[in-house]
Design a protein around this motif. Structure first.
Motif, short mmCIF file in Angstrom:
data_model
loop_
_atom_site.label_atom_id
_atom_site.label_comp_id
_atom_site.label_asym_id
_atom_site.label_seq_id
_atom_site.Cartn_x
_atom_site.Cartn_y
_atom_site.Cartn_z
N PRO A 8 0.84 -1.21 0.00
CA PRO A 8 0.00 0.00 0.00
C PRO A 8 0.87 1.26 0.00
CG PRO A 8 0.05 -0.96 2.19
CD PRO A 8 0.90 -1.85 1.33
N CYS A 9 0.52 2.21 -0.83
CA CYS A 9 1.34 3.43 -0.93
C CYS A 9 0.46 4.67 -0.83
CB CYS A 9 2.04 3.52 -2.28
SG CYS A 9 2.91 2.05 -2.74
N TYR A 10 0.77 5.51 0.12
CA TYR A 10 0.07 6.79 0.21
C TYR A 10 1.13 7.88 0.32
CZ TYR A 10 -2.92 10.46 2.06
OH TYR A 10 -3.58 11.64 2.26
N GLU A 12 3.99 8.22 -1.35
CA GLU A 12 5.31 7.57 -1.21
C GLU A 12 6.14 7.78 -2.46
OE1 GLU A 12 6.22 6.36 1.59
OE2 GLU A 12 4.54 5.41 2.61
N ASP A 41 -3.06 4.64 -2.83
CA ASP A 41 -4.21 4.94 -1.98
C ASP A 41 -4.57 6.43 -2.09
OD1 ASP A 41 -6.14 4.85 -0.05
OD2 ASP A 41 -4.78 4.55 1.64
N ASP A 93 5.24 -2.67 3.74
CA ASP A 93 5.10 -1.22 3.52
C ASP A 93 6.05 -0.75 2.42
OD1 ASP A 93 3.33 -1.27 5.55
OD2 ASP A 93 4.60 -0.24 7.01
N ASP A 95 7.86 1.97 2.52
CA ASP A 95 8.91 2.90 2.97
C ASP A 95 10.22 2.22 3.33
OD1 ASP A 95 8.10 1.64 5.22
OD2 ASP A 95 7.15 3.38 6.14
N GLN A 97 10.89 0.31 5.67
CA GLN A 97 11.13 0.05 7.10
C GLN A 97 11.18 -1.46 7.30
OE1 GLN A 97 7.95 2.75 8.89
NE2 GLN A 97 9.72 3.08 10.21
N ARG A 200 12.50 5.12 8.12
CA ARG A 200 11.89 5.39 6.81
C ARG A 200 12.94 5.92 5.83
NH1 ARG A 200 7.30 7.12 4.53
NH2 ARG A 200 5.46 6.07 5.33
N LYS A 204 7.22 10.93 5.63
CA LYS A 204 7.01 10.73 7.06
C LYS A 204 5.81 9.81 7.33
CE LYS A 204 4.65 15.17 7.91
NZ LYS A 204 4.40 15.76 6.66
N SER A 205 5.76 9.30 8.56
CA SER A 205 4.71 8.35 8.91
C SER A 205 3.33 9.01 8.77
CB SER A 205 4.92 7.87 10.34
OG SER A 205 3.80 7.13 10.74
N1 UDP Z 1 -0.56 3.94 3.89
C1 UDP Z 1 -1.64 3.85 3.02
N2 UDP Z 1 -2.75 4.63 3.24
C2 UDP Z 1 -2.82 5.49 4.30
C3 UDP Z 1 -1.74 5.55 5.19
C4 UDP Z 1 -0.63 4.75 4.98
O1 UDP Z 1 -1.60 3.08 2.05
O2 UDP Z 1 -3.84 6.18 4.42
C5 UDP Z 1 0.65 3.10 3.63
C6 UDP Z 1 1.97 3.88 3.59
O3 UDP Z 1 2.21 4.41 2.31
C7 UDP Z 1 2.98 2.82 3.98
C8 UDP Z 1 2.19 1.94 4.94
O4 UDP Z 1 0.81 2.21 4.70
O5 UDP Z 1 3.41 2.05 2.88
C9 UDP Z 1 2.53 2.22 6.39
O6 UDP Z 1 2.37 3.59 6.68
P1 UDP Z 1 3.39 4.39 7.59
O7 UDP Z 1 4.79 4.12 7.16
O8 UDP Z 1 2.93 5.81 7.57
O9 UDP Z 1 3.12 3.76 9.00
P2 UDP Z 1 4.21 3.38 10.13
O10 UDP Z 1 5.31 2.62 9.45
O11 UDP Z 1 4.66 4.69 10.66
O12 UDP Z 1 3.42 2.55 11.10
#
Ligand code: UDP
Ligand code: MG
Length: 312
Positions: A8-10, A12, A41, A93, A95, A97, A200, A204-205
């Motif tokens: 999923p990519c939002y 990114e 997304d 994800d 990013d 991570q 990341r 940002k998150s």
């Molecule tokens: N993401 C998404 N839709 C959203 C929010 C996040 O598809 O509305 C995706 C985001 O692009 C990433 C993954 O979900 O690939 C995790 O998001 P994030 O890194 O912000 O979360 P964290 O790692 O901080 O828990």
């Protein structure tokens, strides 16, 4: 197709190429077919543009599902599962991570251990603030006590599983999705492995405290009706207290003969009972709201474009 990576990519834009390259490198000599299912997304930056560029380059097998707006990560994962055609499916994800190399290890593990259906990664050490980690611990404490499912404290969505698991998850077409709970609910045997979340690579998150709170409420309400019972317990408790107090007042009047003015007591009781009632109505409202939304049977997501070489 052996493996599908659901990503999923939002917003990114800076990460998708890096993710793609890291994946291609990690699976360079794996000896099996794999595909990357990217879900855009409703990003407002150049994510879709960059994804389409990767699609045209045809370095590896890519699918793109582009949403009409931002539906959230949970909807993205659902769409990804619908479009994935692998025998194994991995949620990861964009990013970086979570490293694609670990996915390869997960697939190898499932290949060699037929008794397991899911490999889930949990964060060994969390790199987050004390306040957030305190709230997270509270949340897991509450949800594990209240709900019908047991969640692993630090388990993330980062996991790889067999096709049968994906099909079970797709059957759970609920609107308010909480994938940790969904995974626990569908069952299957899960093997947990520790991993270290890298920082990341860019951006940002997307999680704010408010979003996390809402997600936590979705988790508790979605997997338990026990909070509703709280109203019954509270009602019983206040009822018994009221009876005892009534007895005390009557006895005081009859035996000692004092007539208390009791102004403060009344105000406190009114406030206490009023807030308790509002609290209970709030809980009931959460369930009614979800029933209402589910009864509308709206789709979990809307895709405005799907790019896939399978359908050509
Ligand atoms: N993401 C998404 N839709 C959203 C929010 C996040 O598809 O509305 C995706 C985001 O692009 C990433 C993954 O979900 O690939 C995790 O998001 P994030 O890194 O912000 O979360 P964290 O790692 O901080 O828990
Ligand atoms: Mg992240």
């Amino acid at each position: 197709m052996k493996l599908s990576l659901v990503v999923p990519c939002y917003n990114e834009a800076e990460n998708v190429k890096n993710f793609h390259d890291a994946t291609v490198q990690a699976f360079a000599d794996c000896g099996y077919d794999y595909e990357i299912v990217f879900i855009d997304d409703g990003s407002r930056d150049a994510t879709l543009h960059n994804l389409k560029k990767l699609y045209r380059e045809e370095i590896t097998n890519i699918k793109i599902v582009s949403f009409s707006r931002n539906f959230g990560k949970e909807a993205g994962l659902y769409a990804g599962l619908e479009h994935a055609s692998g025998d194994y499916i991995s949620l990861i994800d964009a990013d970086l991570q979570q490293r694609p190399e670990i996915v390869r290890e997960m697939v190898d593990f499932l290949e060699n251990n037929k008794k397991y259906d899911i490999v889930a990664a949990y964060q060994d050490r969390r790199n987050e603030g004390k306040v957030l980690s305190f709230f997270k611990r509270c949340f897991y404490g509450v949800i594990n006590k209240m709900s019908d499912v047991t969640l692993h404290n630090a388990a993330s969505d980062f996991r790889t599983f067999r096709r049968s698991v994906a099909e079970s998850i797709l059957e759970m077409a609920e609107y308010h999705r909480f994938s940790k709970g969904i995974f626990a609910w569908v069952g299957y045997s899960t093997h947990y492995i520790p991993y270290n979340a890298c920082p990341r690579t860019a951006g940002k998150s997307k999680w704010s405290f408010r979003k996390l709170m809402n997600y936590a409420i979705d988790g508790i309400i979605g997997f338990s009706i026990r909070p509703l019972r709280l109203a019954t317990y509270l009602g019983t408790l206040t009822g018994i207290s009221a009876l005892i107090y009534l007895l005390v007042v009557v006895l005081q009047k009859l035996i000692v003969g004092i007539d208390l003015p009791g102004y403060a007591t009344i105000i406190v009781l009114i406030l206490l009972l009023g807030s308790m009632q509002l609290f209970c109505i709030g809980i009931i409202g959460e369930y009614v709201g979800r029933t209402f939304e589910q009864s509308k049977k709206r789709p979990i997501y809307l895709a405005k474009e799907v790019l896939s070489r399978d359908s050509q």
